[in-house]
Design an enzyme around this catalytic site. Structure first.
Site, PDB file in Angstrom:
ATOM      1  CE  LYS A   1      -6.950  67.084  27.781  1.00  0.00           C
ATOM      2  NZ  LYS A   1      -7.000  68.389  28.439  1.00  0.00           N
TER       3      LYS A   1
ATOM      4  CG  ASP B   1      -5.440  69.661  31.690  1.00  0.00           C
ATOM      5  OD1 ASP B   1      -4.420  70.200  31.219  1.00  0.00           O
ATOM      6  OD2 ASP B   1      -6.155  68.874  31.038  1.00  0.00           O
TER       7      ASP B   1
HETATM    8  P1  NDP Z   1     -15.520  71.592  24.624  1.00  0.00           P
HETATM    9  O1  NDP Z   1     -15.875  71.527  23.179  1.00  0.00           O
HETATM   10  O2  NDP Z   1     -15.463  70.343  25.422  1.00  0.00           O
HETATM   11  O3  NDP Z   1     -16.593  72.573  25.338  1.00  0.00           O
HETATM   12  C1  NDP Z   1     -16.948  73.792  24.766  1.00  0.00           C
HETATM   13  C2  NDP Z   1     -17.768  74.636  25.743  1.00  0.00           C
HETATM   14  O4  NDP Z   1     -17.965  75.919  25.157  1.00  0.00           O
HETATM   15  C3  NDP Z   1     -19.145  74.078  26.048  1.00  0.00           C
HETATM   16  O5  NDP Z   1     -19.492  74.414  27.373  1.00  0.00           O
HETATM   17  C4  NDP Z   1     -20.030  74.835  25.041  1.00  0.00           C
HETATM   18  O6  NDP Z   1     -21.353  74.977  25.440  1.00  0.00           O
HETATM   19  C5  NDP Z   1     -19.358  76.184  25.067  1.00  0.00           C
HETATM   20  N1  NDP Z   1     -19.597  76.998  23.876  1.00  0.00           N
HETATM   21  C6  NDP Z   1     -19.127  76.755  22.625  1.00  0.00           C
HETATM   22  N2  NDP Z   1     -19.496  77.754  21.800  1.00  0.00           N
HETATM   23  C7  NDP Z   1     -20.214  78.642  22.550  1.00  0.00           C
HETATM   24  C8  NDP Z   1     -20.874  79.872  22.256  1.00  0.00           C
HETATM   25  N3  NDP Z   1     -20.853  80.390  21.009  1.00  0.00           N
HETATM   26  N4  NDP Z   1     -21.483  80.517  23.253  1.00  0.00           N
HETATM   27  C9  NDP Z   1     -21.503  80.005  24.503  1.00  0.00           C
HETATM   28  N5  NDP Z   1     -20.910  78.830  24.860  1.00  0.00           N
HETATM   29  C10 NDP Z   1     -20.270  78.170  23.864  1.00  0.00           C
HETATM   30  O7  NDP Z   1     -14.158  72.420  24.701  1.00  0.00           O
HETATM   31  P2  NDP Z   1     -12.964  72.310  25.772  1.00  0.00           P
HETATM   32  O8  NDP Z   1     -13.542  72.300  27.142  1.00  0.00           O
HETATM   33  O9  NDP Z   1     -12.028  71.238  25.383  1.00  0.00           O
HETATM   34  O10 NDP Z   1     -12.184  73.702  25.504  1.00  0.00           O
HETATM   35  C11 NDP Z   1     -12.793  74.936  25.872  1.00  0.00           C
HETATM   36  C12 NDP Z   1     -11.817  76.095  25.691  1.00  0.00           C
HETATM   37  O11 NDP Z   1     -10.707  75.942  26.555  1.00  0.00           O
HETATM   38  C13 NDP Z   1     -11.250  76.206  24.268  1.00  0.00           C
HETATM   39  O12 NDP Z   1     -11.180  77.569  23.932  1.00  0.00           O
HETATM   40  C14 NDP Z   1      -9.868  75.604  24.396  1.00  0.00           C
HETATM   41  O13 NDP Z   1      -8.972  76.151  23.438  1.00  0.00           O
HETATM   42  C15 NDP Z   1      -9.491  76.036  25.811  1.00  0.00           C
HETATM   43  N6  NDP Z   1      -8.484  75.161  26.432  1.00  0.00           N
HETATM   44  C16 NDP Z   1      -7.283  75.688  26.802  1.00  0.00           C
HETATM   45  C17 NDP Z   1      -6.312  74.916  27.410  1.00  0.00           C
HETATM   46  C18 NDP Z   1      -5.002  75.532  27.792  1.00  0.00           C
HETATM   47  O14 NDP Z   1      -4.031  74.797  28.057  1.00  0.00           O
HETATM   48  N7  NDP Z   1      -4.930  76.838  27.871  1.00  0.00           N
HETATM   49  C19 NDP Z   1      -6.538  73.472  27.687  1.00  0.00           C
HETATM   50  C20 NDP Z   1      -7.846  73.018  27.266  1.00  0.00           C
HETATM   51  C21 NDP Z   1      -8.778  73.832  26.670  1.00  0.00           C
HETATM   52  P3  NDP Z   1     -22.488  73.878  25.046  1.00  0.00           P
HETATM   53  O15 NDP Z   1     -22.376  72.794  26.081  1.00  0.00           O
HETATM   54  O16 NDP Z   1     -23.743  74.653  25.121  1.00  0.00           O
HETATM   55  O17 NDP Z   1     -22.171  73.410  23.657  1.00  0.00           O
END
Ligand code: NDP
Length: 268
Positions: A76, A110
Site C-alpha cells: 500500500k 479502507d
Molecule cells: P499487520 O501484520 O500489519 O499487523 C498485525 C497486528 O496484529 C499487529 O498489531 C500485531 O502486534 C498484532 N498481532 C499479531 N499476532 C498477535 C497476537 N498473537 N496477539 C496479539 N496481537 C497480535 O496486519 P494487518 O494490519 O495488515 O491486518 C490485521 C488484520 O486485519 C488481519 O486479520 C487481516 O486479515 C485483517 N484485515 C482485514 C481487511 C478487510 O477488508 N476485512 C483489510 C485489511 C486487514 P505486534 O505489533 O505486537 O506484532
C-alpha cells in the site's frame, strides 16, 4: 483458492488485486460477481508482485491496458509512492489501496469504507478501543479520529501503538492494558485469530451496547466475535469492510453505484 498470475505473465484483463501473498484474496470473486450483476464484460484477476518490483510491475500492467488495481499487503505504501495524483486521505494514511493506472491516480477506500460500515451498524458513543497497531490499523484510526471518535490503542508491542498515535495525532492515545469498560466500539485489528491466538481481554468488563468489530473474517465467527457473543455483545466481522472498500473502489473506477448485494453474496 483464487488463481494467481505472476505480473510478468499477467493475462489480458481490466482490473486486478496485487499483493504478496495474494492467493487468499476474495476480491477477484467479489468484483467478478459485480461485473456479472451489471452485465459488464470485464475481467478482474489476482496478480503476485514482490516488494522490490511494485513500480516496474505497475508500469507493465498499465502498458497491458489494465485500468484499475486494488492493493493489498504489503504494497500500500509502494502504491502511494508510484502514484502521481494522490488523494489527500491516502497521503495522510500513508497507504493507497486503489489505483487508476491511466492517470496514475490513487485513493484509499479502507478508511471511508470502514466508517460507512460503522455508520450502518450504529454505535452508541464516541469512545473506541482499538486492539492492534499494524498496517490496517492506520487508515482506520485516522478515519475514526477525523470522524470525531476518540481512539485508545492497545498493542502487544507498545512502541507500535505509540508510533500510530503520533501519526494520527489529537484524538488518539495509547492504552497500557486492554480494559474493555466504557467503549462504544471495540475493534480488533490484530491478526491474532490467523494464528489461532486469543487476545488477553475480558468481555465481562464490556458495556452491553458495545459493538465488537473484527477486521478479520473466516468461515464462521472469529474467536474474538465468538467470545463477545458469549457475553451478549453484538459483532461485525471483516466481510463488511471487504465489501464496502471494494464497492467504493468499483464506484471510483466505473462512476455508477456498485451492486453491493451481489458482492456480499459472492463472498458468502
Ligand atoms: P499487520 O501484520 O500489519 O499487523 C498485525 C497486528 O496484529 C499487529 O498489531 C500485531 O502486534 C498484532 N498481532 C499479531 N499476532 C498477535 C497476537 N498473537 N496477539 C496479539 N496481537 C497480535 O496486519 P494487518 O494490519 O495488515 O491486518 C490485521 C488484520 O486485519 C488481519 O486479520 C487481516 O486479515 C485483517 N484485515 C482485514 C481487511 C478487510 O477488508 N476485512 C483489510 C485489511 C486487514 P505486534 O505489533 O505486537 O506484532
Amino acid at each position: 483458492m483464487t488463481e494467481v498470475f505472476d505480473w510478468r505473465s499477467a493475462p489480458p484483463a481490466e482490473y486486478a488485486v496485487i499483493g504478496d501473498p495474494v492467493h487468499h484474496s476474495l476480491s477477484p470473486r467479489m468484483h467478478t460477481a459485480a461485473f456479472e450483476a451489471l452485465g459488464l464484460r470485464e475481467r478482474y484477476v489476482a496478480v503476485h508482485i514482490t516488494p522490490e518490483e511494485v513500480g516496474e510491475a505497475l508500469d507493465h500492467l498499465r502498458e497491458l491496458g489494465y485500468r484499475g488495481i486494488n492493493v493489498t499487503v504489503p504494497h500500500k505504501l509502494a502504491a502511494l509512492e508510484w502514484s502521481v495524483k494522490k488523494d489527500p486521505f491516502a497521503v495522510r494514511a500513508n497507504a493507497a489501496n486503489t489505483l487508476r493506472l491511466q492517470d496514475r491516480a490513487c485513493i484509499n477506500t479502507d478508511g471511508p469504507g470502514f466508517m460507512e460500515t460503522v455508520r450502518q451498524a450504529g454505535v452508541s458513543g464516541s469512545e473506541v478501543l482499538m486492539l492492534g497497531a499494524g498496517g490496517s490499523a492506520r487508515a482506520v484510526a485516522l478515519a475514526l479520529v477525523e470522524g470525531g471518535f476518540h481512539v485508545q490503542v492497545w498493542n502487544r508491542t507498545r512502541a507500535r501503538a505509540e508510533e500510530l498515535c503520533a501519526m494520527v495525532g489529537y484524538g488518539c492515545s495509547v492504552a497500557s492494558l486492554p480494559v474493555l469498560a466504557g467503549y462504544a466500539l471495540i475493534l480488533n485489528t490484530t491478526s491474532a485469530s490467523l494464528s489461532g491466538d486469543r487476545l488477553p481481554i475480558d468481555w465481562k468488563q464490556a458495556d452491553p451496547e458495545t459493538l465488537a468489530y473484527d477486521l478479520a473474517y473466516g468461515d464462521g465467527p472469529t474467536p474474538f466475535l465468538q467470545d463477545a457473543r458469549e457475553f451478549g455483545i453484538r459483532g461485525l466481522d471483516g466481510r463488511a469492510l471487504l465489501v464496502e472498500q471494494g464497492a467504493l473502489s468499483f464506484e471510483w473506477w466505473h462512476g455508477g453505484e456498485a451492486p453491493r448485494e451481489a458482492m456480499r453474496r459472492a463472498i458468502g
